[in-house]
Design a protein around this motif. Structure first.
Motif, PDB file in Angstrom:
ATOM      1  N   UNK A 146      13.395  -0.857  -0.278  1.00 48.10           N
ATOM      2  CA  UNK A 146      13.219  -1.713   0.896  1.00 48.10           C
ATOM      3  C   UNK A 146      11.808  -2.253   0.991  1.00 48.10           C
ATOM      4  N   UNK A 147      10.832  -1.421   0.676  1.00 48.50           N
ATOM      5  CA  UNK A 147       9.436  -1.866   0.699  1.00 48.50           C
ATOM      6  C   UNK A 147       9.193  -2.913  -0.380  1.00 48.50           C
ATOM      7  N   UNK A 148       9.765  -2.722  -1.551  1.00 50.08           N
ATOM      8  CA  UNK A 148       9.621  -3.707  -2.625  1.00 50.08           C
ATOM      9  C   UNK A 148      10.221  -5.038  -2.203  1.00 50.08           C
ATOM     10  N   UNK A 149      11.397  -4.993  -1.604  1.00 51.71           N
ATOM     11  CA  UNK A 149      12.027  -6.222  -1.127  1.00 51.71           C
ATOM     12  C   UNK A 149      11.131  -6.913  -0.106  1.00 51.71           C
ATOM     13  N   UNK A 150      10.538  -6.111   0.771  1.00 49.20           N
ATOM     14  CA  UNK A 150       9.680  -6.666   1.816  1.00 49.20           C
ATOM     15  C   UNK A 150       8.449  -7.364   1.214  1.00 49.20           C
ATOM     16  N   UNK A 151       7.792  -6.734   0.248  1.00 49.83           N
ATOM     17  CA  UNK A 151       6.584  -7.339  -0.317  1.00 49.83           C
ATOM     18  C   UNK A 151       6.904  -8.507  -1.251  1.00 49.83           C
ATOM     19  N   UNK A 152       8.137  -8.575  -1.727  1.00 50.14           N
ATOM     20  CA  UNK A 152       8.534  -9.697  -2.585  1.00 50.14           C
ATOM     21  C   UNK A 152       8.976 -10.910  -1.777  1.00 50.14           C
ATOM     22  N   UNK A 153       9.299 -10.712  -0.528  1.00 46.28           N
ATOM     23  CA  UNK A 153       9.793 -11.807   0.304  1.00 46.28           C
ATOM     24  C   UNK A 153       8.598 -12.500   0.955  1.00 46.28           C
ATOM     25  N   UNK A 154       8.492 -13.808   0.739  1.00 44.96           N
ATOM     26  CA  UNK A 154       7.348 -14.543   1.305  1.00 44.96           C
ATOM     27  C   UNK A 154       7.420 -14.648   2.819  1.00 44.96           C
ATOM     28  N   UNK A 213      10.605  -4.863 -15.604  1.00 46.94           N
ATOM     29  CA  UNK A 213      10.574  -6.326 -15.604  1.00 46.94           C
ATOM     30  C   UNK A 213       9.626  -6.860 -14.528  1.00 46.94           C
ATOM     31  N   UNK A 214       9.748  -6.347 -13.325  1.00 49.72           N
ATOM     32  CA  UNK A 214       8.901  -6.854 -12.243  1.00 49.72           C
ATOM     33  C   UNK A 214       7.463  -6.390 -12.414  1.00 49.72           C
ATOM     34  N   UNK A 215       7.264  -5.195 -12.920  1.00 44.01           N
ATOM     35  CA  UNK A 215       5.915  -4.693 -13.142  1.00 44.01           C
ATOM     36  C   UNK A 215       5.153  -5.512 -14.165  1.00 44.01           C
ATOM     37  N   UNK A 216       5.860  -6.012 -15.175  1.00 45.87           N
ATOM     38  CA  UNK A 216       5.238  -6.825 -16.211  1.00 45.87           C
ATOM     39  C   UNK A 216       4.866  -8.220 -15.716  1.00 45.87           C
ATOM     40  N   UNK A 217       5.519  -8.679 -14.661  1.00 41.23           N
ATOM     41  CA  UNK A 217       5.339 -10.058 -14.215  1.00 41.23           C
ATOM     42  C   UNK A 217       4.397 -10.212 -13.033  1.00 41.23           C
ATOM     43  N   UNK A 218       3.953  -9.126 -12.445  1.00 32.71           N
ATOM     44  CA  UNK A 218       3.161  -9.272 -11.228  1.00 32.71           C
ATOM     45  C   UNK A 218       1.712  -8.858 -11.407  1.00 32.71           C
ATOM     46  N   UNK A 219       0.866  -9.521 -10.637  1.00 29.98           N
ATOM     47  CA  UNK A 219      -0.518  -9.098 -10.526  1.00 29.98           C
ATOM     48  C   UNK A 219      -0.854  -8.863  -9.053  1.00 29.98           C
ATOM     49  N   UNK A 220       0.193  -8.782  -8.229  1.00 33.83           N
ATOM     50  CA  UNK A 220       0.036  -8.562  -6.800  1.00 33.83           C
ATOM     51  C   UNK A 220      -0.072  -7.058  -6.539  1.00 33.83           C
ATOM     52  N   UNK A 221      -1.134  -6.654  -5.843  1.00 32.07           N
ATOM     53  CA  UNK A 221      -1.380  -5.224  -5.604  1.00 32.07           C
ATOM     54  C   UNK A 221      -0.277  -4.584  -4.769  1.00 32.07           C
ATOM     55  N   UNK A 222       0.237  -5.295  -3.767  1.00 30.09           N
ATOM     56  CA  UNK A 222       1.299  -4.737  -2.925  1.00 30.09           C
ATOM     57  C   UNK A 222       2.585  -4.525  -3.720  1.00 30.09           C
TER      58      UNK A 222
END
Length: 130
Positions: A122-130, A77-86
């Protein structure tokens, strides 16, 4: 339970920050960021479920498979919605960690090391948090 409450509080704080900053950020960017935060929160819950499943593997071996499937679904789900490299990198790292745990279980390891899954989540949470 406290960990889930903390993640939800963090998610709400991030959402509030995004909404407050919405005057300088386009709506689609805010929506994408909220989706990322919400999905990362769901993944964190699934990782908690995975930890519990590994701890209780002797009682219910299928529980770990269910938790891994839930993580996979959220990653798709998240992979389909993002274009952010991180975010994409974090998703890829978490996919790899999940695959390694799945392989370990398939090879008979009833208590696989899920530290890489936890770290990647944890890294995913970190890069998703503004």
């Amino acid at each position: 339970m406290a960990a889930r409450r903390h993640r939800r509080t963090a998610m709400l704080a991030a959402a509030a920050a995004l909404i407050a900053g919405g005057t300088t950020v386009g709506c689609s960017a805010v929506d994408k960021a909220l989706d990322c935060v919400q999905t990362a929160d769901s993944i964190a819950d699934s990782v908690t479920d995975l930890q519990q499943a590994v701890d209780n593997a002797s009682n219910d071996p299928g529980q770990a498979d269910e938790a891994l499937a839930s993580i996979d679904q959220n990653l798709d789900e998240i992979g389909d919605k993002t274009d952010n490299a991180d975010v994409s990198k974090a998703v890829g790292d978490l996919n790899k960690a999940v695959d390694n745990v799945r392989t370990a279980i398939k090879n008979g390891d009833e208590t696989p090391d899920i530290t890489p899954v936890t770290d990647a989540a944890g890294e995913l949470t970190k890069v998703c948090t503004p």
